[in-house]
Design a protein around this motif. Structure first.
Motif, PDB file in Angstrom:
ATOM      1  N   ARG A 157      13.978 -69.138 -34.019  1.00 56.76           N
ATOM      2  CA  ARG A 157      12.767 -68.362 -33.769  1.00 56.76           C
ATOM      3  C   ARG A 157      12.860 -67.621 -32.444  1.00 56.76           C
ATOM      4  N   SER A 158      13.435 -68.264 -31.452  1.00 60.51           N
ATOM      5  CA  SER A 158      13.628 -67.595 -30.162  1.00 60.51           C
ATOM      6  C   SER A 158      14.597 -66.428 -30.300  1.00 60.51           C
ATOM      7  N   LEU A 159      15.615 -66.604 -31.130  1.00 59.53           N
ATOM      8  CA  LEU A 159      16.584 -65.532 -31.359  1.00 59.53           C
ATOM      9  C   LEU A 159      15.912 -64.327 -32.010  1.00 59.53           C
ATOM     10  N   ALA A 160      14.986 -64.581 -32.948  1.00 63.87           N
ATOM     11  CA  ALA A 160      14.268 -63.483 -33.595  1.00 63.87           C
ATOM     12  C   ALA A 160      13.422 -62.712 -32.587  1.00 63.87           C
ATOM     13  N   VAL A 161      12.734 -63.431 -31.689  1.00 59.96           N
ATOM     14  CA  VAL A 161      11.911 -62.771 -30.673  1.00 59.96           C
ATOM     15  C   VAL A 161      12.788 -61.979 -29.709  1.00 59.96           C
ATOM     16  N   THR A 162      13.912 -62.575 -29.291  1.00 59.24           N
ATOM     17  CA  THR A 162      14.838 -61.866 -28.411  1.00 59.24           C
ATOM     18  C   THR A 162      15.355 -60.596 -29.082  1.00 59.24           C
ATOM     19  N   GLY A 163      15.675 -60.697 -30.366  1.00 57.37           N
ATOM     20  CA  GLY A 163      16.123 -59.518 -31.104  1.00 57.37           C
ATOM     21  C   GLY A 163      15.054 -58.446 -31.185  1.00 57.37           C
ATOM     22  N   ALA A 164      13.792 -58.861 -31.324  1.00 62.05           N
ATOM     23  CA  ALA A 164      12.699 -57.891 -31.391  1.00 62.05           C
ATOM     24  C   ALA A 164      12.594 -57.095 -30.092  1.00 62.05           C
ATOM     25  N   VAL A 165      12.683 -57.787 -28.944  1.00 66.11           N
ATOM     26  CA  VAL A 165      12.600 -57.088 -27.654  1.00 66.11           C
ATOM     27  C   VAL A 165      13.826 -56.195 -27.451  1.00 66.11           C
TER      28      VAL A 165
END
Length: 508
Positions: free
Chosen positions: A337-345
């Motif tokens: 989930r953290s990876l998805a948020v990092t990818g979004a930014v």
């Protein structure tokens, strides 16, 4: 420090407006470029001095740097509260890079140069102000002022249908901002004591356990941010606004203003409404996938080069919406989930750089041929090899080719989203294939084959290659996309701690 950064562009804009009218246009352009260059250096200094943190503070302050608090409207719970963290600092830097690129690109602008430069400097204040805001009303003020600034850019310096496109842009996004304000008031009324302070609202989670109320507040905030992003079905204002805006206006609209919506999801909706976000996350995932596929398919059908780029923005913003929706799957690992948020930014930064470059290159095409119709051109590669090379690099980077920032962003989004949402993520992968097809088609139509230029009154009989000021605007954007694509650690080290905090807050 942040206050000086935010309001310095407007101060320079006022200076331009009070200069005598007989002042040469070259002075206005020079002051504009110098101001944006100084602001970029200033942001680089803020980045260098920022304490990245490790995300282990439990989310209480999210490692806020350069924080400033001051009384503003205390009786209404409104304060002047600004600060930066790993979510906002990359967007501040990207904003300053794009505004400098637009200033350089506009060095040969001849129409009302003083007003044009002043408007862009004012727009820069609204964008920087929004990304540092830590009070909902302050966020809303900058959000609305950005609409006003862009309206005048489109209406005053756009193409034939500029007035209609500007009006549509203003009405759509202003209605969205009213929905956003309703959501903010809902958060304010739920808090005890009443406040609009983002840090306090995030810490308090005032709507925990109030399902219906939280759902309505999320709906209002979500609609307001979705219009700005834009996602399907709130995207219809975007293509005409981009098509009619001047090239520099389109670059800022796509590169910066669209990010206000996706940034709002990460800064406001997710951490302040975690229960409601988890409950309705599947809706966000579906909207994201639909935006990815719809944006790519409609872009593939376009014959207008600039309109095609506009629809790819719907496609790329869809990846971000998919990621923030997938990040709510608490049955998935926190790392994913953290990876998805990092990818979004990272996608916000990448899209700003690459789409900004594409719109500036579209402006070069229009300046030479006075049309965006791809069918009116062919064989330009022989006449303008440097322009062809830059456009090809921007196109391949935008479709996510390894070695560019788009690959880093999309790889993180797909990796973080595949576990919790395998079907949706698999469908969204088709967007990459469609994007590759539409860019290859555009490159084939415009640059290959025998040389053909538009046959219209006023069209030149030659196609000059890219000029020095145009190259100075586009090349740094492409260069930064390569740097992020090859050596992304300097960016990811900043984003990842903040992403972990968002995931922790979402799991409460």
């Amino acid at each position: 420090m942040l206050t000086a950064l935010v309001f310095a562009p407007t101060a320079v804009a006022l200076l331009l407006l009070v200069l005598p009218r007989r002042t040469p246009d070259a002075v206005f352009r020079g002051v504009w470029v110098a101001a944006t260059a100084v602001l970029l250096v200033y942001v680089a200094g803020l980045w260098a001095g920022y304490d990245y943190g490790d995300g282990d503070d439990g989310g209480d302050d999210n490692r806020l740097g350069y924080e400033v608090r001051a009384r503003w409207i205390p009786s209404a719970g409104v304060g002047y509260h600004v600060g930066v963290d790993g979510l906002s600092l990359p967007l501040l830097a990207m904003t300053c890079v794009l505004f400098l690129a637009c200033a350089l690109y506009s060095l040969r602008e001849t129409r009302r140069v003083r007003e044009f430069a002043a408007l862009f400097l004012f727009l820069q204040t609204t964008c920087l102000g929004l990304f540092v805001s830590l009070d909902l009303i302050l966020f809303f003020v900058f959000f609305d002022l950005s609409i006003v600034g862009m309206y005048f850019v489109i209406a005053g310096w756009g193409h034939k249908q500029a007035a209609r496109a500007a009006l549509m842009f203003f009405l759509y996004t202003f209605i969205g901002s009213l929905a956003l304000l309703l959501g903010f008031i809902g958060l304010y009324l739920a808090a005890d004591p009443h406040t609009f302070d983002m840090v306090e609202l995030t810490r308090e989670n005032p709507l925990a356990g109030r399902s219906l109320y939280a759902g309505l507040v999320l709906l209002a905030i979500g609609v307001g941010l979705a219009v700005k992003t834009p996602t399907v079905p709130f995207h219809t204002w975007l293509p005409p606004a981009h098509t009619e805006a001047p090239a520099a206006g389109s670059a800022i609209l796509a590169g910066v203003l669209l990010k206000m919506g996706t940034y709002g999801f990460l800064r406001i909706a997710m951490p302040m409404l975690p229960d409601a976000w988890r409950r309705y996350a599947l809706v966000l995932v579906v909207i994201g996938v639909v935006s990815v596929l719809y944006g790519a398919l409609v872009a593939l059908a376009q014959t207008d080069f600039k309109r095609m780029i506009a629809y790819t923005s719907v496609n790329h913003m869809g990846y971000i919406v998919l990621a923030v929706g997938a990040a709510a799957a608490v049955d998935s690992s926190a790392q994913a989930r953290s990876l998805a948020v990092t990818g979004a930014v990272t996608q916000m930064v990448s899209h700003g750089l690459l789409t900004g470059a594409l719109f500036l290159l579209a402006g070069v095409l229009y300046e030479r041929g006075r049309t965006y119709d791809m069918g009116a051109y062919s064989g330009i590669a022989a006449a303008a090899p440097a322009f062809t090379g830059m456009t090809a690099v921007a196109a391949f980077a935008s479709l996510g080719l390894p070695g560019f920032s788009g690959f880093i962003a999309e790889f993180q989004i797909f990796t973080g989203s595949l576990g919790p949402r395998p079907v949706a993520t698999s469908l969204s992968l088709l967007g990459i294939l469609l994007t590759a097809g539409l860019f290859l088609r555009a490159l084939h139509l415009i640059f290959l084959g025998p040389l053909r230029l538009p046959d219209a009154p006023g069209s030149p009989r030659a196609f000059p290659d890219i000029r020095a000021h145009e190259s100075a605007a586009v090349m740094p954007l492409l260069g930064l996309a390569v740097v992020v694509g090859v050596a992304p650690r300097f960016l990811l080290d900043l984003i990842e701690p903040a992403s972990r905090v968002v995931v922790e807050l979402l799991a409460r």
